[in-house]
Design an enzyme around this catalytic site. Structure first.
Site, PDB file in Angstrom:
ATOM      1  N   PHE A  15       0.876  -1.325   0.006  1.00 53.03           N
ATOM      2  CA  PHE A  15       0.042   0.125  -0.043  1.00 53.03           C
ATOM      3  C   PHE A  15       0.867   1.081  -0.056  1.00 53.03           C
ATOM      4  CE2 PHE A  15      -2.116   3.471   2.356  1.00 53.03           C
ATOM      5  CZ  PHE A  15      -3.017   3.433   1.899  1.00 53.03           C
ATOM      6  N   ASP A  16       1.675   1.403   1.031  1.00 49.18           N
ATOM      7  CA  ASP A  16       2.841   2.485   1.033  1.00 49.18           C
ATOM      8  C   ASP A  16       3.302   2.779  -0.324  1.00 49.18           C
ATOM      9  OD1 ASP A  16       2.430   0.976   3.506  1.00 49.18           O
ATOM     10  OD2 ASP A  16       3.774   2.436   4.298  1.00 49.18           O
ATOM     11  N   THR A  17       4.126   1.774  -0.809  1.00 51.45           N
ATOM     12  CA  THR A  17       4.870   1.990  -2.298  1.00 51.45           C
ATOM     13  C   THR A  17       3.933   2.424  -3.352  1.00 51.45           C
ATOM     14  OG1 THR A  17       6.376   0.376  -1.472  1.00 51.45           O
ATOM     15  CG2 THR A  17       6.204   0.667  -3.873  1.00 51.45           C
TER      16      THR A  17
END
Length: 449
Positions: free
Chosen positions: A211-213
């Site tokens: 999700f972050d990437t």
């Protein structure tokens, strides 16, 4: 207060509105909402939240909230979270019935009323002194997102060689495959402005560790500003992250996002610098916007297209005449050239009007064909059997002339500059924001979606 970096700029020139500096002490809503996603953390949750709470009470100058996002824990984590929420007025507890860090962040961030949203891992591996520097650029209106970086030169990190190698290798893959410029995608220490999150989160598909990437890659491709903070970080030897599974899922995510970016499937145009006054958006009399960047991009694409064209011509020339070989090679390279210039030189994303652009590109191709075919015809009239090297030299000269004309036609006709940007709607009507038909926060908590 508006942090406009261009006083005196004529508003009729279409300058985008600057980000708002968040006012302090207005209303009851917190300025910062720190989310802590947890799964089966009954032992560490209490000390972590109390330590974070003490730090914020003692150092943070704005109202804040700590939200515990329980990802379907099966131990006593829900009871610990409930007791913390009852004991500390700034702590809130949210329960999701499905696992996934990305799902937890999306659910809580989408429902939060705080203008700045952050998250950190429950182990508090990152020194909390970096929290205020992390969110300050978002509060001031300088940046759209902020991340902690363990790979910055001034970061001080203590961790084993295996995790160090995996982290650096993963970020190297992101740089090579997705052209990412941020230094550390995996550090569990990030923040985002709520107005940005409302538009960005609906485009992020992953609900787990990637999700972050994905969020950072989309934000960077859309031209949003990402602020990086060097952090002091100490590895947690008791971390429950499954490295192999996480790495596999991340690589699958890299492939999915890279493929979507390559085919223009992501509607990043709705994110293209909508949140701040960008000097690149200003219209200055006598200075064409983006001309220097477009020239560089066009030259790079043109050089590669010419190389492809010459290789194709040489291949076709082995079994057909010069005119047919020239037409076939120029046709194939022209289609690729138009697609590359559309995406890389003129920044047109998505599939909208792609067929029209290719049709216009073929018209430009026809003009180039006339120039090169005319050159070959003139060479044939001057010499009955010209050498292959002479043919190539004539074609290179003709292609240079066609290239100049192609750039002018691309810029003025195929991909013209859009009209000056109109002022954006007031906050609350952000383009691309989720509408009222989206599930409510309570529904998301009950269903886990």
């Amino acid at each position: 207060m508006r942090t406009d970096s261009s006083p005196g700029t004529d508003p009729s020139l279409g300058v985008l509105p600057a980000r708002e500096h968040l006012p302090a002490g207005v209303g009851d809503a917190p300025v910062l909402d720190v989310v802590i996603p947890v799964y089966n953390e009954e032992r560490d949750l209490g000390p972590c939240v109390r330590r974070l709470h003490r730090h914020l009470v003692g150092t943070f100058p704005y109202r804040f909230r700590i939200t515990i996002a329980d990802n379907a824990s099966t131990d006593a984590t829900p009871d610990v979270a409930a007791s913390l929420a009852a004991a500390l007025p700034e702590v809130r507890n949210a329960r999701l019935e499905q696992k996934g860090r990305g799902r937890a962040l999306r659910t809580v961030w989408s429902a939060s009323d705080a203008p700045v949203l952050a998250y950190m891992d429950v182990d508090l591996s990152t020194d909390l002194n970096a929290l205020l520097p992390l969110v300050a650029p978002l509060i001031s209106g300088h940046s759209d997102l902020a991340i902690g970086s363990r790979l910055a030169r001034s970061s001080r990190v203590v961790r084993g060689p295996k995790r160090e190698f995996i982290s650096r290798a993963y970020n190297l893959i992101l740089r090579g495959s997705l052209q990412a410029r941020f230094s550390d995608a995996q550090c569990g220490f990030k923040a985002i402005r709520r107005d940005v999150a409302r538009v960005l989160l609906p485009l992020v598909e992953d609900s787990g560790w990637f999700f972050d990437t994905e969020m950072l890659v989309l934000a960077e491709r859309a031209g949003l500003r990402i602020h990086e903070v060097p952090v002091d970080w100490v590895d947690d030897p008791d971390s429950t992250v499954h490295i192999v599974k996480t790495a596999t899922d991340d690589l699958k995510g890299v492939w999915r996002v890279g493929r979507a970016l390559a085919v223009g499937a992501l509607p990043l145009d709705r994110l293209a610098r909508p949140f701040g006054d960008d000097p690149r958006d200003r219209q200055v009399p006598g200075v064409p916007r983006g001309l220097a960047r477009q020239l560089v991009g066009f030259c790079v694409v043109g050089a590669l297209s010419t190389l492809v064209y010459l290789l194709l011509y040489s291949g076709f020339r082995t079994f057909t005449g010069s005119q047919v070989a020239n037409a076939l090679a120029l046709l194939v390279s022209a289609v690729a050239n138009t697609a590359a210039n559309r995406r890389l030189t003129f920044g047109v994303r998505g599939r909208d009007r792609a067929v029209r652009h290719q049709a216009q590109g073929l018209v430009v191709f026809a003009i180039g064909l006339a120039l090169t075919s005319g050159s070959l015809a003139a060479l044939g009239a001057a010499s009955a059997d010209p050498a292959h090297s002479t043919e190539l030299a004539v074609l290179v000269a003709a292609n240079l002339a066609a290239t100049v004309l192609r750039f002018l036609l691309f810029r003025a006709w195929v991909f013209p500059e859009p009209p000056a940007a109109a002022p954006l709607p007031v906050p609350g009507a952000v383009p691309g924001a989720p509408d009222a038909s989206r599930p409510t926060y309570d529904h998301e908590l009950r269903t886990g979606r």
